[in-house]
Scaffold this active site. Structure first.
Site, PDB file in Angstrom:
ATOM      1  N   GLU A 232       0.878  -1.172   0.000  1.00  0.00           N
ATOM      2  CA  GLU A 232       0.000   0.000   0.000  1.00  0.00           C
ATOM      3  C   GLU A 232       0.907   1.210   0.000  1.00  0.00           C
ATOM      4  O   GLU A 232       1.560   1.497   1.012  1.00  0.00           O
ATOM      5  CB  GLU A 232      -0.900  -0.010   1.231  1.00  0.00           C
ATOM      6  CG  GLU A 232      -1.773  -1.249   1.248  1.00  0.00           C
ATOM      7  CD  GLU A 232      -3.034  -1.092   2.078  1.00  0.00           C
ATOM      8  OE1 GLU A 232      -3.975  -1.829   1.835  1.00  0.00           O
ATOM      9  OE2 GLU A 232      -3.064  -0.228   2.969  1.00  0.00           O
ATOM     10  N   CYS A 266      -2.067   9.303   3.009  1.00  0.00           N
ATOM     11  CA  CYS A 266      -1.801   8.680   1.700  1.00  0.00           C
ATOM     12  C   CYS A 266      -2.841   9.147   0.696  1.00  0.00           C
ATOM     13  O   CYS A 266      -2.555   9.268  -0.487  1.00  0.00           O
ATOM     14  CB  CYS A 266      -1.789   7.163   1.815  1.00  0.00           C
ATOM     15  SG  CYS A 266      -3.263   6.511   2.590  1.00  0.00           S
TER      16      CYS A 266
HETATM   17  P1  NAD Z   1       8.726   4.553   4.142  1.00  0.00           P
HETATM   18  O1  NAD Z   1       8.691   3.820   2.843  1.00  0.00           O
HETATM   19  O2  NAD Z   1       9.844   5.503   4.385  1.00  0.00           O
HETATM   20  O3  NAD Z   1       8.744   3.527   5.372  1.00  0.00           O
HETATM   21  C1  NAD Z   1       7.735   2.555   5.553  1.00  0.00           C
HETATM   22  C2  NAD Z   1       8.272   1.425   6.408  1.00  0.00           C
HETATM   23  O4  NAD Z   1       9.286   0.707   5.698  1.00  0.00           O
HETATM   24  C3  NAD Z   1       8.907   1.875   7.731  1.00  0.00           C
HETATM   25  O5  NAD Z   1       8.515   0.995   8.740  1.00  0.00           O
HETATM   26  C4  NAD Z   1      10.409   1.738   7.427  1.00  0.00           C
HETATM   27  O6  NAD Z   1      11.183   1.531   8.578  1.00  0.00           O
HETATM   28  C5  NAD Z   1      10.425   0.521   6.523  1.00  0.00           C
HETATM   29  N1  NAD Z   1      11.596   0.376   5.655  1.00  0.00           N
HETATM   30  C6  NAD Z   1      12.380   1.359   5.132  1.00  0.00           C
HETATM   31  N2  NAD Z   1      13.342   0.800   4.323  1.00  0.00           N
HETATM   32  C7  NAD Z   1      13.144  -0.533   4.345  1.00  0.00           C
HETATM   33  C8  NAD Z   1      13.791  -1.653   3.716  1.00  0.00           C
HETATM   34  N3  NAD Z   1      14.835  -1.469   2.904  1.00  0.00           N
HETATM   35  N4  NAD Z   1      13.329  -2.890   3.959  1.00  0.00           N
HETATM   36  C9  NAD Z   1      12.264  -3.087   4.768  1.00  0.00           C
HETATM   37  N5  NAD Z   1      11.610  -2.081   5.400  1.00  0.00           N
HETATM   38  C10 NAD Z   1      12.030  -0.820   5.185  1.00  0.00           C
HETATM   39  O7  NAD Z   1       7.317   5.297   4.245  1.00  0.00           O
HETATM   40  P2  NAD Z   1       6.781   6.237   5.427  1.00  0.00           P
HETATM   41  O8  NAD Z   1       7.493   7.550   5.396  1.00  0.00           O
HETATM   42  O9  NAD Z   1       6.710   5.493   6.699  1.00  0.00           O
HETATM   43  O10 NAD Z   1       5.270   6.457   4.976  1.00  0.00           O
HETATM   44  C11 NAD Z   1       4.862   7.426   4.064  1.00  0.00           C
HETATM   45  C12 NAD Z   1       4.461   6.809   2.743  1.00  0.00           C
HETATM   46  O11 NAD Z   1       3.486   5.796   2.974  1.00  0.00           O
HETATM   47  C13 NAD Z   1       3.797   7.788   1.809  1.00  0.00           C
HETATM   48  O12 NAD Z   1       4.255   7.549   0.500  1.00  0.00           O
HETATM   49  C14 NAD Z   1       2.321   7.447   1.929  1.00  0.00           C
HETATM   50  O13 NAD Z   1       1.538   7.824   0.826  1.00  0.00           O
HETATM   51  C15 NAD Z   1       2.385   5.971   2.103  1.00  0.00           C
HETATM   52  N6  NAD Z   1       1.163   5.451   2.725  1.00  0.00           N
HETATM   53  C16 NAD Z   1       0.305   4.703   1.970  1.00  0.00           C
HETATM   54  C17 NAD Z   1      -0.881   4.232   2.523  1.00  0.00           C
HETATM   55  C18 NAD Z   1      -1.844   3.429   1.717  1.00  0.00           C
HETATM   56  O14 NAD Z   1      -2.788   2.919   2.305  1.00  0.00           O
HETATM   57  N7  NAD Z   1      -1.696   3.286   0.420  1.00  0.00           N
HETATM   58  C19 NAD Z   1      -1.174   4.524   3.849  1.00  0.00           C
HETATM   59  C20 NAD Z   1      -0.280   5.288   4.594  1.00  0.00           C
HETATM   60  C21 NAD Z   1       0.894   5.742   4.016  1.00  0.00           C
END
Ligand code: NAD
Length: 460
Positions: A232, A266
């Site tokens: 997501e 999001c």
């Molecule tokens: P992010 O991608 O920076 O991090 C998300 C998660 O991934 C965190 O827990 C992080 O620690 C982990 N992570 C980072 N690198 C990783 C790796 N190499 N391997 C495994 N895990 C890893 O995103 P964020 O800043 O936490 O969230 C914001 C983003 O999420 C925005 O783009 C937003 O639109 C999206 N979002 C989407 C939805 C949806 O339902 N579609 C909902 C909420 C947020």
């Protein structure tokens, strides 16, 4: 030595707490414990697993004030919006409590008495699943996954975002106090490298919420393993305002859709297309609304705009504003960081924008909006679809036929008529293109944590 994870208060920049992050060894231990515990959990009758979620719900109600305060402290979410998130969580829990048994029930799909044949489907848990989560709505995006995953009989290794770790620990404490064993819901604490270590374990599924950039890495890591992957991801969600609406009401609703949660949803409205006949009136009403927003201490009940959770996002917003202005956009309000401790950016409205500008192409994830005039519905649809993303899209009009015609042509997982920035537990939540694969919520979002087993049964 274990890496340290500082918990920061985005409103002040101050350190709230330092925690030890889980390294590869701890992650492997947590995985082994979950693997050993999962069969026992899956063997329980489903009503007992649902009863644990009912107790969790009661715990959330009892602790709501503390939970809201923690969320506001570590994410910077204005306190009223933290409370709203907890209320929304209860509605989701109610949906899962009411619908899970039915969604996961064994189905008899065919019977032929003359051939003594029965065909049935059962929904088997995947096993041990990883839930890697985002910070912006940790109760929503987390519970969409871990609640149905647990009810379906999976063990869950839950990695909250490093920006919502205290909330993740609260969730774990409340689930454990509700009868979910410690080794069935297992928090894994840390940042990206801890998430990457989690994916090196032989989990049976990965359920990820976060950015497209990280989602692409997750998909690559899971690709060769033949496990279920759900992503997501982000959005650049458009709304089209037709020429037949109540301009002021639409402007107020869309300003809220763009700036609620300080623009860090999001499904925040990220692009607005307005019919040229009402463009100027709409923009005037929109800017008046935005200039009325109360910015400040997120613990204050009156605050509507708080700090950005991640400091790095300030640079993304600065770059988008500079790029837009260089290419001819008009800055009507805001446009820069606010000079105070913490991560503050003034609510920003840009007009005279076009699709050569980053602000109309890249996810902003902050309090900034671009508003573009369009000549007709066809032009609006073309611009709405001119994006790498496809999470949500909306239209404001008094004409139902016109709304359906526009929404049928936009490529998005969810479409809205006269509403925006909205999620329902009864409807599937999914995206197209860079907004992700798979879905949560709805009865399909319960079954997604299982694999269907096909039974061909012929009695002797
Ligand atoms: P992010 O991608 O920076 O991090 C998300 C998660 O991934 C965190 O827990 C992080 O620690 C982990 N992570 C980072 N690198 C990783 C790796 N190499 N391997 C495994 N895990 C890893 O995103 P964020 O800043 O936490 O969230 C914001 C983003 O999420 C925005 O783009 C937003 O639109 C999206 N979002 C989407 C939805 C949806 O339902 N579609 C909902 C909420 C947020």
């Amino acid at each position: 030595m274990a890496a340290t994870l500082p918990i920061l208060n985005p409103a002040t920049g101050g350190v709230v707490l330092r925690l030890a992050a889980d390294g590869p060894r701890e992650v492997a231990q947590r995985y082994a414990a979950a693997r050993a515990a999962q069969p026992r959990w899956a063997a329980m009758p489903i009503r007992k697993r649902i009863a644990a979620i009912e107790k969790f719900r009661a715990q959330v109600v009892a602790r709501a004030d503390t939970l809201a305060q923690t969320l506001t402290q570590e994410v910077g979410k204005p306190i009223r919006q933290s409370r709203n998130e907890l209320e929304g969580l209860l509605a989701r829990l109610d949906f899962f409590i009411a619908e899970s048994a039915r969604a996961l029930r064994e189905q008899k799909v065919f019977t032929d008495a003359s051939k003594r044949l029965d065909e049935r489907i059962t929904h088997e848990p995947l096993g041990v699943v990883a839930n890697i989560s985002a910070w912006n709505y940790p109760y929503f995006v987390g519970s969409n996954v871990f609640v149905p995953a647990l009810v379906a009989g999976n063990a869950v290794l839950y990695k909250p975002s490093e920006y919502a770790t205290l909330t993740g620990r609260h969730i774990a404490d409340l689930l454990h106090a509700s009868g979910v064993p410690d080794d069935v819901f297992v928090p894994v604490i840390g940042g990206g490298s801890t998430g990457a270590a989690l994916l090196r374990q032989p989990v049976d599924g990965v359920f990820f919420t976060g950015s497209y950039a990280t989602g692409a890495k997750i998909a690559a890591a899971a690709g060769k393993r033949m496990i279920k992957v759900q992503l997501e991801l982000g959005g650049k969600d458009p709304v089209y305002v037709c020429d037949d609406v109540d301009t002021k009401a639409a402007a107020q609703a869309l300003a809220d859709g763009a700036f609620y949660n300080t623009g860090q949803s999001c499904c925040s409205v990220e692009r607005i297309y307005v019919h040229e006949a009402i463009h100027d009136a709409f923009v005037a009403a929109f800017v008046a609304e935005v200039n009325g927003y109360r910015i400040g201490d997120p613990t204050d009940d009156a605050t509507y705009i708080g700090p950005l959770t991640r400091r790095a996002q300030l640079d993304v917003l600065r770059r988008q504003v500079a790029d837009a202005r260089r290419k001819g956009a008009a800055l009507l309000t805001g446009g820069s960081a606010i000079k105070r401790k913490g991560n503050w950016f003034a609510p920003t409205v840009l007009t005279d924008v076009d699709h050569s500008m980053l602000v109309m192409r890249e996810e902003s994830f902050g309090p900034i909006i671009g508003i573009q005039a369009v000549a007709d519905d066809a032009a609006a649809v073309e611009l709405m679809n001119d994006t790498a993303y496809g999470l949500t899209a909306g239209v404001y009009t008094n004409d139902a036929t016109r709304a359906r015609r526009v929404l049928a042509r936009v490529h998005a997982g969810s479409v809205y008529w006269n509403c925006c920035d909205r999620v329902s537990p009864r409807l599937p939540w999914s995206g197209v293109k860079h907004s992700g694969i798979g879905l949560t919520l709805s009865t399909m979002g319960i079954q997604t944590f299982t694999r269907p087993k096909a039974w061909h049964l012929r009695s002797a």
